[in-house]
Design a protein around this motif. Structure first.
Motif, mmCIF file in Angstrom:
data_model
loop_
_atom_site.group_PDB
_atom_site.id
_atom_site.type_symbol
_atom_site.label_atom_id
_atom_site.label_comp_id
_atom_site.label_asym_id
_atom_site.label_seq_id
_atom_site.Cartn_x
_atom_site.Cartn_y
_atom_site.Cartn_z
ATOM 1 N N GLY A 17 -37.945 -11.558 13.516
ATOM 2 C CA GLY A 17 -37.398 -10.903 12.535
ATOM 3 C C GLY A 17 -36.327 -11.577 11.489
ATOM 4 O O GLY A 17 -35.642 -11.471 10.635
ATOM 5 N N MET A 18 -36.188 -12.869 12.160
ATOM 6 C CA MET A 18 -35.211 -13.661 11.504
ATOM 7 C C MET A 18 -35.842 -14.500 10.646
ATOM 8 O O MET A 18 -36.738 -14.843 10.493
ATOM 9 C CB MET A 18 -34.367 -14.762 12.516
ATOM 10 N N GLU A 19 -35.189 -14.979 9.353
ATOM 11 C CA GLU A 19 -35.773 -15.636 8.259
ATOM 12 C C GLU A 19 -35.804 -17.107 8.846
ATOM 13 O O GLU A 19 -35.361 -17.432 9.769
ATOM 14 C CB GLU A 19 -34.682 -15.711 7.181
ATOM 15 N N HIS A 20 -37.242 -17.479 8.680
ATOM 16 C CA HIS A 20 -37.625 -18.829 9.077
ATOM 17 C C HIS A 20 -37.736 -18.979 10.623
ATOM 18 O O HIS A 20 -37.197 -19.689 11.282
ATOM 19 C CB HIS A 20 -36.824 -20.045 8.643
ATOM 20 N N ALA A 21 -38.153 -17.745 11.168
ATOM 21 C CA ALA A 21 -38.161 -17.715 12.560
ATOM 22 C C ALA A 21 -39.315 -18.693 13.264
ATOM 23 O O ALA A 21 -39.040 -19.112 14.314
ATOM 24 C CB ALA A 21 -38.748 -16.235 12.956
ATOM 25 N N THR A 22 -40.191 -19.281 12.577
ATOM 26 C CA THR A 22 -41.096 -20.145 13.040
ATOM 27 C C THR A 22 -40.505 -21.494 13.394
ATOM 28 O O THR A 22 -40.711 -21.978 14.349
ATOM 29 C CB THR A 22 -42.423 -20.151 12.157
#
Length: 93
Positions: A17-22
């Motif tokens: 769910g965080m931005e730029h999780a990858t």
């Protein structure tokens, strides 16, 4: 204190769910895994393999392990940085 794989399992869901999780997950996974290559006690797998080697008559000391562990960790970390950089470039607007 966590071993490398349980650490990723414990912290991985926190990244969802965080931005730029990858790239964050890749950084966590790569960092915890590559750090385990550095020393004989860096991962449970190293300890197990070295114990089996000792029982088979092949003694691998801390220094001898570092002779391989340091270069392997340096090269794989450099490659991981390139992969992470490429991942960030792909995500750039």
């Amino acid at each position: 204190v966590f071993s490398n794989v349980p650490l990723v399992q414990a912290l991985g869901p926190q990244l969802q769910g965080m931005e730029h999780a990858t790239p964050l997950f890749l950084t966590l996974a790569l960092g915890s895994t590559l750090a385990g290559n550095l020393t004989p006690i860096g991962s449970v797998a190293n300890v197990i393999v070295l114990e089996y080697a000792r029982k088979a008559g092949a003694e691998v000391g801390f220094r001898r392990f570092l002779l391989v562990g340091v270069p392997v960790t340096a090269v794989t970390t450099a490659l991981a940085i390139l992969v992470l950089h490429a991942q960030l470039v792909l995500l750039a607007p």
